[in-house]
Scaffold this motif. Structure first.
Motif, PDB file in Angstrom:
ATOM      1  N   ALA A   1       0.816  -1.212   0.000  1.00 13.13           N
ATOM      2  CA  ALA A   1       0.000   0.000   0.000  1.00 13.13           C
ATOM      3  C   ALA A   1       0.852   1.266   0.000  1.00 13.13           C
ATOM      4  N   GLY A   2       1.973   1.208  -0.689  1.00 17.20           N
ATOM      5  CA  GLY A   2       2.820   2.386  -0.826  1.00 17.20           C
ATOM      6  C   GLY A   2       3.600   2.763   0.421  1.00 17.20           C
ATOM      7  N   ALA A   3       3.632   1.892   1.440  1.00 18.34           N
ATOM      8  CA  ALA A   3       4.350   2.216   2.688  1.00 18.34           C
ATOM      9  C   ALA A   3       5.803   2.555   2.385  1.00 18.34           C
ATOM     10  N   THR A   4       6.242   3.706   2.897  1.00 20.05           N
ATOM     11  CA  THR A   4       7.624   4.166   2.701  1.00 20.05           C
ATOM     12  C   THR A   4       8.138   4.703   4.028  1.00 20.05           C
ATOM     13  N   LEU A   5       9.210   4.119   4.526  1.00 21.80           N
ATOM     14  CA  LEU A   5       9.769   4.494   5.828  1.00 21.80           C
ATOM     15  C   LEU A   5      11.230   4.880   5.663  1.00 21.80           C
ATOM     16  N   GLN A   6      11.683   5.773   6.552  1.00 21.98           N
ATOM     17  CA  GLN A   6      13.093   6.185   6.551  1.00 21.98           C
ATOM     18  C   GLN A   6      13.672   6.117   7.956  1.00 21.98           C
ATOM     19  N   TRP A   7      14.882   5.567   8.045  1.00 26.31           N
ATOM     20  CA  TRP A   7      15.637   5.480   9.307  1.00 26.31           C
ATOM     21  C   TRP A   7      16.660   6.601   9.340  1.00 26.31           C
ATOM     22  N   ASN A   8      16.667   7.366  10.451  1.00 24.52           N
ATOM     23  CA  ASN A   8      17.586   8.497  10.569  1.00 24.52           C
ATOM     24  C   ASN A   8      18.701   8.257  11.575  1.00 24.52           C
ATOM     25  N   GLY A   9      18.838   7.016  12.005  1.00 30.37           N
ATOM     26  CA  GLY A   9      19.851   6.684  12.995  1.00 30.37           C
ATOM     27  C   GLY A   9      19.279   6.552  14.376  1.00 30.37           C
ATOM     28  N   ILE A  10      18.029   7.024  14.559  1.00 28.19           N
ATOM     29  CA  ILE A  10      17.368   6.952  15.872  1.00 28.19           C
ATOM     30  C   ILE A  10      16.065   6.186  15.790  1.00 28.19           C
ATOM     31  N   ASP A  11      15.224   6.531  14.806  1.00 24.84           N
ATOM     32  CA  ASP A  11      13.949   5.839  14.659  1.00 24.84           C
ATOM     33  C   ASP A  11      13.496   5.833  13.207  1.00 24.84           C
ATOM     34  N   TRP A  12      12.477   5.009  12.935  1.00 27.33           N
ATOM     35  CA  TRP A  12      11.859   4.917  11.620  1.00 27.33           C
ATOM     36  C   TRP A  12      10.645   5.845  11.578  1.00 27.33           C
ATOM     37  N   SER A  13      10.477   6.536  10.466  1.00 30.69           N
ATOM     38  CA  SER A  13       9.316   7.419  10.314  1.00 30.69           C
ATOM     39  C   SER A  13       8.698   7.207   8.936  1.00 30.69           C
ATOM     40  N   LEU A  14       7.376   7.251   8.870  1.00 31.96           N
ATOM     41  CA  LEU A  14       6.666   7.118   7.610  1.00 31.96           C
ATOM     42  C   LEU A  14       6.847   8.373   6.778  1.00 31.96           C
ATOM     43  N   GLN A  15       7.105   8.187   5.499  1.00 34.22           N
ATOM     44  CA  GLN A  15       7.281   9.306   4.581  1.00 34.22           C
ATOM     45  C   GLN A  15       6.169   9.260   3.528  1.00 34.22           C
ATOM     46  N   PRO A  16       5.433  10.356   3.363  1.00 39.56           N
ATOM     47  CA  PRO A  16       4.333  10.350   2.392  1.00 39.56           C
ATOM     48  C   PRO A  16       4.829  10.282   0.954  1.00 39.56           C
ATOM     49  N   ASN A  17       4.045   9.580   0.107  1.00 44.47           N
ATOM     50  CA  ASN A  17       4.398   9.535  -1.313  1.00 44.47           C
ATOM     51  C   ASN A  17       3.163   9.551  -2.226  1.00 44.47           C
ATOM     52  N   ASN A  18       1.955   9.523  -1.597  1.00 44.04           N
ATOM     53  CA  ASN A  18       0.703   9.604  -2.363  1.00 44.04           C
ATOM     54  C   ASN A  18       0.569   8.491  -3.393  1.00 44.04           C
TER      55      ASN A  18
END
Length: 363
Positions: free
Chosen positions: A121-138
């Protein structure tokens, strides 16, 4: 009345003179101040009488210290045993919070503090060294693969030909005018990226547009990996293995009919393919050879740091590690299907799978 006592005279009253030879030696020692040496030659009870009768000069009197008993040597305690160094425990796979229940199908990153995951379902996550966050992509389509050239140039592909590009700020669709599902991505440069998927579809990005390429197969292709622009591999259903030589895609039979889901290697003559029923094949530059995996689980991912440290992952939380000789099962502490592996080094590896599963192997 008798003025003297009876009994034999003491040595002090009537000493026996030393022999002439010993007398000369004593005189020489005394003349040089070596009274201590003289003491070593005669018993202590002779010292005072010899002083009195002139065998030793008066200045030597008092030169003879009272002999003291030499104390026994102090026993040296046995050395304290040094405890062996505490062995550093090997890194384990630790669950990480993803913030999603979507299946995660692919991983890719540029460094330890910049890792991407995509999934259903288009799930896109990014790790910044501390936690994962959802990134919108429509994008509502399921995304199956990730690959990037650098931090501000990352690609994702998926169902219905979905193709997205990250420019460092946001994800934007890149049209390709094809309906096929795209399962895999790999490239060498920003202007040389490959995508593949159902019906043997191949697309090549030249920095401006995606162009279809002929593959001479109708099989679904699930994997891409290469060493350079003129040496790219693809794998898929029914044991399909194809190699790009810079001009066309040619079959390279692997001797199996199993579906192959993953490719990874270290160099031109050391490439691995993984798939259903625990299938593992190794390319030595001439031919593909089956290698025993010790499992019947489907293997969806393969990745490593070097030729003797490679990981494979699959259904029911299966994790295998290659040490250059054999594949060994490793605990993942999950029963979820693992679809992807990626890392920066041996002690920093990520695994992703169903129900938002993310595992990290780190010290």
């Amino acid at each position: 009345m008798n003025d003297h006592h009876s009994g034999p005279p003491t040595p002090e009253e009537n000493p026996t003179p030393p022999s002439p030879a010993r007398r000369r030696l004593l005189l020489m020692l005394a003349a040089t101040g070596s009274a201590a040496a003289a003491e070593l030659l005669l018993p202590a009870e002779w010292m005072a009488p010899l002083l009195r009768i002139g065998v030793l000069p008066v200045h030597a009197q008092g030169s003879f210290p009272t002999p003291t008993a030499t104390p026994p040597p102090t026993a040296t305690p046995p050395p304290t045993a040094t405890p062996p160094p505490t062995a550093t425990p090997p890194p384990s796979w630790v669950p990480q919070s993803s913030g999603t229940s979507a299946a995660l199908n692919s991983l890719w990153g540029t460094e330890a503090n910049n890792v991407w995951a995509v999934g259903d379902a288009g799930a896109t996550l990014q790790w910044n060294g501390i936690d994962w966050s959802l990134q919108p992509n429509n994008i509502p389509e399921t995304l199956h693969a990730l690959w990037g050239r650098e931090a501000n140039n990352v690609w994702a592909v998926g169902d219905a030909g979905a193709t997205l590009q990250w420019n460092g700020t946001d994800w934007s669709p890149q049209p390709n005018n094809i309906p096929e599902t795209l399962h895999a991505l790999w490239g060498t440069e920003a202007n040389n990226v490959w995508a593949t998927g159902t019906n043997g579809i191949f697309l090549q990005w030249d920095g401006t547009v995606w162009t279809p390429r002929s593959s001479s197969t109708q099989e679904t292709l699930h994997a891409l990996w290469g060493t350079e622009a003129n040496n790219v591999w693809s794998a898929g259903t029914n044991g399909t293995l194809l190699q790009w030589n810079g001009a066309d895609w040619s079959p390279r039979p692997g001797g199996t009919q199993e579906t192959l889901y993953a490719l990874w290697g270290t160099e031109t003559n050391n490439i691995w393919a993984a798939g259903t029923n625990g299938t593992l094949l190794q390319w030595d530059g001439i031919a593909w050879t089956p290698r025993p995996s010790g499992t019947q689980e489907t293997l969806h991912a393969i990745w490593g740091t070097e030729a003797n440290n490679i990981w494979a992952a699959g259904t029911n939380g299966t994790l295998l590690q290659w040490n250059g000789i054999v594949w060994t099962p490793r605990s993942s502490s999950t029963q979820e299907t693992l679809h992807a592996l990626w890392g920066t080094e041996a002690n920093n590896i990520w695994a992703a799978g169903t129900n938002g599963t993310l595992l990290r192997r780190a010290l």
